[in-house]
Scaffold this motif. Sequence first.
Motif: not given
Length: 236
Positions: A105-107, A139-142, A145-151, A228-231
Amino acid sequence: MSNTPTAHNSAKAGDFAKTVLMPGDPLRAKYIAETYLENPRQVTAVRNMFGYTGTYKGKEISVMGGGMGMPSVGIYSYELFNFYDVDQIIRIGSAGALQDHLKLMDVVIGMGACTDSNYVYQYGLPGTFAPIADYDLLNRAVETAKRQGTNVVVGNVLSSDVFYNANPNVNDLWRSMGVLAVEMEAAALYMNAAKAGKKALCMLTISDHLYTNEFLSAEDRQLGFGKMMEIALELA
Ligand SMILES: Nc1nc(Cl)c2ncn([C@@H]3O[C@H](CO)[C@@H](O)[C@H]3O)c2n1
């Protein structure tokens, strides 16, 4: 006489948004369109490789299957970039983990894409080309992900032409180079983007682990894709 530019896509000029999300499975493209997009409309269904355009939070975005393997994604992404004036393609797929620190499940985001494919030979380069992601998209994806709390784990991935490899040691060799995960499309997408002067990014959910032999259940695959979709949807 057809007025569409290709036998692989029946969409008309202007049917695709500037940003296209590209899962391997066309049924996942259908699911994404119907689940996440406002007013999705199907723009192509040639060979059941479905493509859709709609909006997400008011921004136009498309989603289309790319199939499995570099020849397939190579066709669809080449045409989107070069015949349909698409600016960026974000692959959203699954991959097998090559590193112990990765969990199901890691992205993973492919900053680079190594490959065992011949795809690069078409360019006649006198050396080794490095297929890389677009930095702005990465960069935008990372940041998203940070904003969404996804590692997310960012690094090299392997795009292989082979799912069932006859060489039992091949994973160890790529693992020894720090390659994070193996899939089968990113390198061709990155090369097409580089040649066309466009942007691409490959985001992967770890669905299998090649060293612990764990693998995701069907429903966990679905769940894992959601993060992943939300990112990806924010990158339009
Ligand atoms: N070689 C390979 N190996 C593993 Cl362990 C994979 N896990 C997911 N995929 C992806 O899923 C499809 C193969 O199941 C391909 O499109 C590939 O990108 C994998 N491809």
